[in-house]
Design a protein around this motif. Structure first.
Motif, PDB file in Angstrom:
ATOM      1  N   LEU A 367      -5.720  39.454 -28.499  1.00 15.04           N
ATOM      2  CA  LEU A 367      -6.781  39.641 -29.494  1.00 15.04           C
ATOM      3  C   LEU A 367      -7.854  38.578 -29.310  1.00 15.04           C
ATOM      4  O   LEU A 367      -9.065  38.887 -29.265  1.00 15.04           O
ATOM      5  CB  LEU A 367      -6.190  39.572 -30.902  1.00 15.04           C
ATOM      6  CG  LEU A 367      -7.193  39.555 -32.066  1.00 15.04           C
ATOM      7  CD1 LEU A 367      -8.053  40.813 -32.067  1.00 15.04           C
ATOM      8  CD2 LEU A 367      -6.457  39.394 -33.401  1.00 15.04           C
ATOM      9  N   GLN A 368      -7.443  37.337 -29.194  1.00 10.40           N
ATOM     10  CA  GLN A 368      -8.407  36.247 -28.981  1.00 10.40           C
ATOM     11  C   GLN A 368      -9.180  36.457 -27.683  1.00 10.40           C
ATOM     12  O   GLN A 368     -10.407  36.269 -27.629  1.00 10.40           O
ATOM     13  CB  GLN A 368      -7.675  34.911 -28.959  1.00 10.40           C
ATOM     14  CG  GLN A 368      -7.054  34.512 -30.286  1.00 10.40           C
ATOM     15  CD  GLN A 368      -6.121  33.323 -30.163  1.00 10.40           C
ATOM     16  OE1 GLN A 368      -5.484  33.108 -29.126  1.00 10.40           O
ATOM     17  NE2 GLN A 368      -6.025  32.529 -31.222  1.00 10.40           N
ATOM     18  N   GLN A 369      -8.472  36.861 -26.626  1.00  9.52           N
ATOM     19  CA  GLN A 369      -9.125  37.048 -25.330  1.00  9.52           C
ATOM     20  C   GLN A 369     -10.152  38.174 -25.377  1.00  9.52           C
ATOM     21  O   GLN A 369     -11.239  38.062 -24.787  1.00  9.52           O
ATOM     22  CB  GLN A 369      -8.068  37.330 -24.266  1.00  9.52           C
ATOM     23  CG  GLN A 369      -7.187  36.130 -23.949  1.00  9.52           C
ATOM     24  CD  GLN A 369      -6.054  36.479 -23.016  1.00  9.52           C
ATOM     25  OE1 GLN A 369      -5.641  37.654 -22.905  1.00  9.52           O
ATOM     26  NE2 GLN A 369      -5.521  35.480 -22.309  1.00  9.52           N
ATOM     27  N   ASN A 370      -9.825  39.262 -26.075  1.00  7.67           N
ATOM     28  CA  ASN A 370     -10.765  40.380 -26.171  1.00  7.67           C
ATOM     29  C   ASN A 370     -11.991  40.002 -26.982  1.00  7.67           C
ATOM     30  O   ASN A 370     -13.113  40.393 -26.635  1.00  7.67           O
ATOM     31  CB  ASN A 370     -10.064  41.601 -26.767  1.00  7.67           C
ATOM     32  CG  ASN A 370      -9.336  42.428 -25.727  1.00  7.67           C
ATOM     33  OD1 ASN A 370      -9.939  43.259 -25.056  1.00  7.67           O
ATOM     34  ND2 ASN A 370      -8.039  42.188 -25.575  1.00  7.67           N
ATOM     35  N   ILE A 371     -11.804  39.241 -28.053  1.00  2.00           N
ATOM     36  CA  ILE A 371     -12.952  38.789 -28.842  1.00  2.00           C
ATOM     37  C   ILE A 371     -13.838  37.870 -28.007  1.00  2.00           C
ATOM     38  O   ILE A 371     -15.068  37.987 -28.006  1.00  2.00           O
ATOM     39  CB  ILE A 371     -12.475  38.086 -30.121  1.00  2.00           C
ATOM     40  CG1 ILE A 371     -11.849  39.109 -31.077  1.00  2.00           C
ATOM     41  CG2 ILE A 371     -13.639  37.362 -30.812  1.00  2.00           C
ATOM     42  CD1 ILE A 371     -11.189  38.501 -32.282  1.00  2.00           C
ATOM     43  N   GLN A 372     -13.212  36.965 -27.273  1.00  2.00           N
ATOM     44  CA  GLN A 372     -13.984  36.055 -26.420  1.00  2.00           C
ATOM     45  C   GLN A 372     -14.756  36.823 -25.349  1.00  2.00           C
ATOM     46  O   GLN A 372     -15.918  36.518 -25.071  1.00  2.00           O
ATOM     47  CB  GLN A 372     -13.042  35.043 -25.773  1.00  2.00           C
ATOM     48  CG  GLN A 372     -12.448  34.028 -26.738  1.00  2.00           C
ATOM     49  CD  GLN A 372     -11.284  33.269 -26.142  1.00  2.00           C
ATOM     50  OE1 GLN A 372     -10.859  33.535 -25.016  1.00  2.00           O
ATOM     51  NE2 GLN A 372     -10.743  32.330 -26.901  1.00  2.00           N
ATOM     52  N   LYS A 373     -14.134  37.819 -24.777  1.00  3.95           N
ATOM     53  CA  LYS A 373     -14.746  38.539 -23.661  1.00  3.95           C
ATOM     54  C   LYS A 373     -15.850  39.490 -24.104  1.00  3.95           C
ATOM     55  O   LYS A 373     -16.944  39.512 -23.511  1.00  3.95           O
ATOM     56  CB  LYS A 373     -13.661  39.311 -22.899  1.00  3.95           C
ATOM     57  CG  LYS A 373     -14.148  40.053 -21.661  1.00  3.95           C
ATOM     58  CD  LYS A 373     -12.966  40.669 -20.909  1.00  3.95           C
ATOM     59  CE  LYS A 373     -13.407  41.387 -19.655  1.00  3.95           C
ATOM     60  NZ  LYS A 373     -12.253  41.939 -18.899  1.00  3.95           N
ATOM     61  N   PHE A 374     -15.600  40.275 -25.149  1.00  9.21           N
ATOM     62  CA  PHE A 374     -16.525  41.356 -25.487  1.00  9.21           C
ATOM     63  C   PHE A 374     -17.459  41.054 -26.656  1.00  9.21           C
ATOM     64  O   PHE A 374     -18.504  41.690 -26.774  1.00  9.21           O
ATOM     65  CB  PHE A 374     -15.732  42.635 -25.773  1.00  9.21           C
ATOM     66  CG  PHE A 374     -14.953  43.122 -24.589  1.00  9.21           C
ATOM     67  CD1 PHE A 374     -15.601  43.699 -23.511  1.00  9.21           C
ATOM     68  CD2 PHE A 374     -13.576  42.981 -24.535  1.00  9.21           C
ATOM     69  CE1 PHE A 374     -14.898  44.141 -22.396  1.00  9.21           C
ATOM     70  CE2 PHE A 374     -12.859  43.415 -23.446  1.00  9.21           C
ATOM     71  CZ  PHE A 374     -13.526  43.990 -22.368  1.00  9.21           C
ATOM     72  N   LEU A 375     -17.098  40.095 -27.506  1.00 20.07           N
ATOM     73  CA  LEU A 375     -17.955  39.769 -28.640  1.00 20.07           C
ATOM     74  C   LEU A 375     -18.651  38.426 -28.467  1.00 20.07           C
ATOM     75  O   LEU A 375     -19.866  38.319 -28.635  1.00 20.07           O
ATOM     76  CB  LEU A 375     -17.145  39.793 -29.939  1.00 20.07           C
ATOM     77  CG  LEU A 375     -16.448  41.121 -30.279  1.00 20.07           C
ATOM     78  CD1 LEU A 375     -15.798  41.051 -31.643  1.00 20.07           C
ATOM     79  CD2 LEU A 375     -17.414  42.285 -30.200  1.00 20.07           C
ATOM     80  N   LEU A 376     -17.887  37.402 -28.126  1.00 18.22           N
ATOM     81  CA  LEU A 376     -18.503  36.085 -27.900  1.00 18.22           C
ATOM     82  C   LEU A 376     -19.107  35.978 -26.507  1.00 18.22           C
ATOM     83  O   LEU A 376     -20.000  35.159 -26.267  1.00 18.22           O
ATOM     84  CB  LEU A 376     -17.455  34.984 -28.096  1.00 18.22           C
ATOM     85  CG  LEU A 376     -16.809  34.903 -29.478  1.00 18.22           C
ATOM     86  CD1 LEU A 376     -15.698  33.874 -29.481  1.00 18.22           C
ATOM     87  CD2 LEU A 376     -17.847  34.567 -30.535  1.00 18.22           C
ATOM     88  N   ARG A 377     -18.577  36.757 -25.574  1.00 14.41           N
ATOM     89  CA  ARG A 377     -18.999  36.769 -24.168  1.00 14.41           C
ATOM     90  C   ARG A 377     -18.843  35.386 -23.531  1.00 14.41           C
ATOM     91  O   ARG A 377     -19.691  34.940 -22.766  1.00 14.41           O
ATOM     92  CB  ARG A 377     -20.435  37.278 -24.044  1.00 14.41           C
ATOM     93  CG  ARG A 377     -20.569  38.702 -24.599  1.00 14.41           C
ATOM     94  CD  ARG A 377     -21.898  39.351 -24.291  1.00 14.41           C
ATOM     95  NE  ARG A 377     -21.905  40.701 -24.841  1.00 14.41           N
ATOM     96  CZ  ARG A 377     -22.530  41.055 -25.953  1.00 14.41           C
ATOM     97  NH1 ARG A 377     -23.215  40.162 -26.638  1.00 14.41           N
ATOM     98  NH2 ARG A 377     -22.473  42.298 -26.398  1.00 14.41           N
ATOM     99  N   THR A 378     -17.715  34.752 -23.864  1.00 14.31           N
ATOM    100  CA  THR A 378     -17.392  33.454 -23.274  1.00 14.31           C
ATOM    101  C   THR A 378     -16.117  33.516 -22.443  1.00 14.31           C
ATOM    102  O   THR A 378     -15.716  32.505 -21.876  1.00 14.31           O
ATOM    103  CB  THR A 378     -17.205  32.400 -24.371  1.00 14.31           C
ATOM    104  OG1 THR A 378     -16.147  32.810 -25.253  1.00 14.31           O
ATOM    105  CG2 THR A 378     -18.483  32.207 -25.172  1.00 14.31           C
ATOM    106  N   GLY A 379     -15.471  34.671 -22.369  1.00 15.50           N
ATOM    107  CA  GLY A 379     -14.210  34.792 -21.649  1.00 15.50           C
ATOM    108  C   GLY A 379     -14.270  35.863 -20.586  1.00 15.50           C
ATOM    109  O   GLY A 379     -15.204  36.664 -20.529  1.00 15.50           O
ATOM    110  N   SER A 380     -13.254  35.876 -19.746  1.00 12.90           N
ATOM    111  CA  SER A 380     -13.205  36.861 -18.658  1.00 12.90           C
ATOM    112  C   SER A 380     -11.784  37.328 -18.381  1.00 12.90           C
ATOM    113  O   SER A 380     -11.495  37.843 -17.311  1.00 12.90           O
ATOM    114  CB  SER A 380     -13.799  36.260 -17.375  1.00 12.90           C
ATOM    115  OG  SER A 380     -13.084  35.083 -17.001  1.00 12.90           O
ATOM    116  N   ALA A 381     -10.872  37.141 -19.346  1.00 12.26           N
ATOM    117  CA  ALA A 381      -9.476  37.528 -19.127  1.00 12.26           C
ATOM    118  C   ALA A 381      -9.376  39.026 -18.868  1.00 12.26           C
ATOM    119  O   ALA A 381     -10.002  39.837 -19.549  1.00 12.26           O
ATOM    120  CB  ALA A 381      -8.629  37.138 -20.335  1.00 12.26           C
ATOM    121  N   ALA A 382      -8.563  39.384 -17.877  1.00  9.89           N
ATOM    122  CA  ALA A 382      -8.358  40.793 -17.554  1.00  9.89           C
ATOM    123  C   ALA A 382      -7.413  41.429 -18.568  1.00  9.89           C
ATOM    124  O   ALA A 382      -6.489  40.789 -19.071  1.00  9.89           O
ATOM    125  CB  ALA A 382      -7.791  40.933 -16.148  1.00  9.89           C
TER     126      ALA A 382
END
Length: 526
Positions: A367-382
């Motif tokens: 959940l945290q990884q998806n929020i970072q990737k798609f909403l905050l745009r600070t992550g890239s976890a697959a």
């Protein structure tokens, strides 16, 4: 150049950009700037469709040709949307003539007018700590994914009451709520599409607010149970949603409709149709005949692509149809893979707590990884696919089509074909059994299904040795025992699938990280 001459030139440039908008590449997983990006695609629906027990080919257009390029998908997606509206959900109307409202730190108001009719509704807002504007996640019905984790991750929570837009407990000829105040109490549109319409109107107001408190281009949606059905419909039907997170959505949600009748204990199609007006009225023709549907939910999963999708399911409650949900996810993931964004989908049913709509620790990190990737745009976890062994579906049983390799540019029309899933069979000495490999690969991970078939004589047990490519690691397995996780991995039958009569087959599967393309397997009896 003078101002009078410059203005026509700029207008021409703008028109040109609009005309080629479907060919402009966007960042993988980015939400579209509009609710329905393919609204300009011409779609002509035939009066009838052939019946098929297999899942329809998501890459096959209505005219019989197949999608060959990534840009082709835009209008193919529109075809799927129109088919789903006709048969499953009912039409979701376009933005009304007037949508106004306000956004504050605690509340959003919406006022809608169309054809002389008006309605209004509101939603609560909980901001995270820090300085905005913030990304936000709609919590359909007020709950879904853990809202404390959402806010701690830096996103606001919008508490959306769908019942104000489409009320449950009403007959189909007298539906109530803001949607039906506008479009009529006898509208054939079901509650799920109406709920999605309500979220779209809230997004309209957030856009009008111009970044005051909330970011219109960084929105997600979640919900559990009936509200999981609603969250899925929201993400499918509005491309401005960057991250869709349905939980335990059950029948009328993620699970394939064709699979429900054969999944023991799951809520039947007729039961779900009669419980509440979730489905559109037209779905009554398919409650006893899902094979007659021209679409299925795996294609709705594909409609979310390339945006983020995190499907959470509960394998402990048969009513929720998690096996059919896993098939929808695996088949929909093929669309993600074809578009080159296989890392943007996560499916997770491998959980310990069987309580309905529990806040599960297994889901917190993704959940945290998806929020970072798609909403905050600070992550890239697959993304990852974690299927519970007790509710593992088998995609190979449901499809007779393969996933195309799509080009980046405009495609060309090609004759339709009926491809089959890729397999790599090998036969050991003596021909006692064979093992055929089918791989669903995405960036960073895979699910492999192996079909074991007895030869000319029956067998009472089997051992399959799968030779994985370098770097591939097995993380979980279902319907088999396992020895090892890299290189030559041995799989043995369980107590219920070891005895096979001559020519009979059984299947097991495993999930892993890395690349499994090129895996070979050999079967030995005993």
């Amino acid at each position: 150049m003078s101002g009078s001459r410059l203005r026509p030139a700029l207008a021409l440039l703008a028109a040109t950009l609009i005309a080629v908008a479907g060919l402009i590449a966007v960042a993988p997983g980015a939400a579209a700037a509009v609710e329905d990006d393919g609204a300009d695609c011409p779609v002509s629906l035939p009066g009838s469709f052939p019946s098929t027990a297999k899942l329809p080919d998501p890459f096959k257009k209505i005219d019989g040709t197949r999608v060959t390029s990534k840009t082709d998908w835009r209008c193919r997606r529109q075809e799927i949307k129109k088919l789903a509206e006709r048969t499953i959900h009912g039409p979701k109307p376009v933005k009304p003539a007037s949508v106004t409202g306000s956004v504050s730190a605690t509340n959003i108001t919406v006022n809608v007018s169309e054809n002389g009719r008006s309605a209004g509704f509101s939603a609560g807002v909980q901001l995270p700590s820090g300085t905005g504007p913030f990304p936000a996640v709609f919590a359909v019905g007020g709950f879904g994914a853990d809202t404390a984790t959402i806010r701690a991750s830096g996103a606001a929570v919008i508490s959306y009451d769908p019942l104000a837009v489409g009320k449950e407990g009403t007959p189909r000829n007298n539906k109530q709520g803001a949607f039906y105040s506008i479009y009529g109490a006898s509208s054939g549109t079901g509650l799920l599409a109406a709920w999605a319409w309500g979220v779209s109107r809230i997004i309209d107001v957030i856009e009008q607010a111009g970044g005051q408190f909330l970011k219109a281009d960084a929105l997600g949606v979640t919900g559990c149970s009936r509200y999981g059905k609603g969250a899925f419909a929201v993400g499918v039907l509005d491309q401005r949603i960057a991250l869709t997170m349905p939980i335990e959505s059950g029948t009328a949600g993620v699970p394939i409709l064709r699979g429900i009748p054969g999944e023991s204990g799951s809520q039947g199609l007729g039961n779900a149709y009669g419980e509440q007006p979730w489905f559109g009225d037209a779905f009554s023709a398919y409650t006893g005949n899902p094979a007659g549907l021209p679409v299925d939910t795996h294609e709705l999963v594909g409609m979310v692509a390339p945006r983020g999708l995190f499907i959470m399911e509960n394998p402990h409650i048969d009513w929720l149809g998690a096996r059919s949900g896993s098939v929808a996810a695996l088949a929909g993931a093929e669309v993600y893979k074809a578009l080159g964004v296989g890392a943007n989908i996560t499916y997770w049913s491998d959980v310990q707590d069987g309580t309905h709509c529990a806040s599960r620790p297994e889901w917190r990190t993704p959940l945290q990884q998806n929020i970072q990737k798609f909403l905050l745009r600070t992550g890239s976890a697959a993304g990852t696919i974690r299927i519970a062994a007790k509710k593992a579906g088998n995609l190979a049983e449901w499809r007779d089509w393969s996933t195309p390799t799509l080009t980046d540019g405009p495609g060309t029309t090609t004759p339709t074909t009926t491809p089959t899933a890729p397999t790599t069979p090998t036969t050991p000495a003596g021909g006692a059994c064979t093992a055929a490999v089918s791989v669903n690969q995405w960036t960073g991970g895979f699910v492999t299904t192996i079909r074991v078939t007895a030869g000319a004589a029956p067998i009472t047990g089997w051992t399959v040795t799968a030779n994985l490519p370098a770097g591939a690691v097995v993380t979980s397995v279902w319907n088999a025992g396992r020895s090892g996780d890299t290189g030559a991995v041995r799989f043995t039958n369980t107590g219920f699938n070891g005895s096979l009569s001559a020519g009979q087959s059984t299947e097991f599967g495993y999930q892993g990280t890395g690349t499994a393309t090129g895996t070979t397997a050999a079967c030995a009896p005993g």
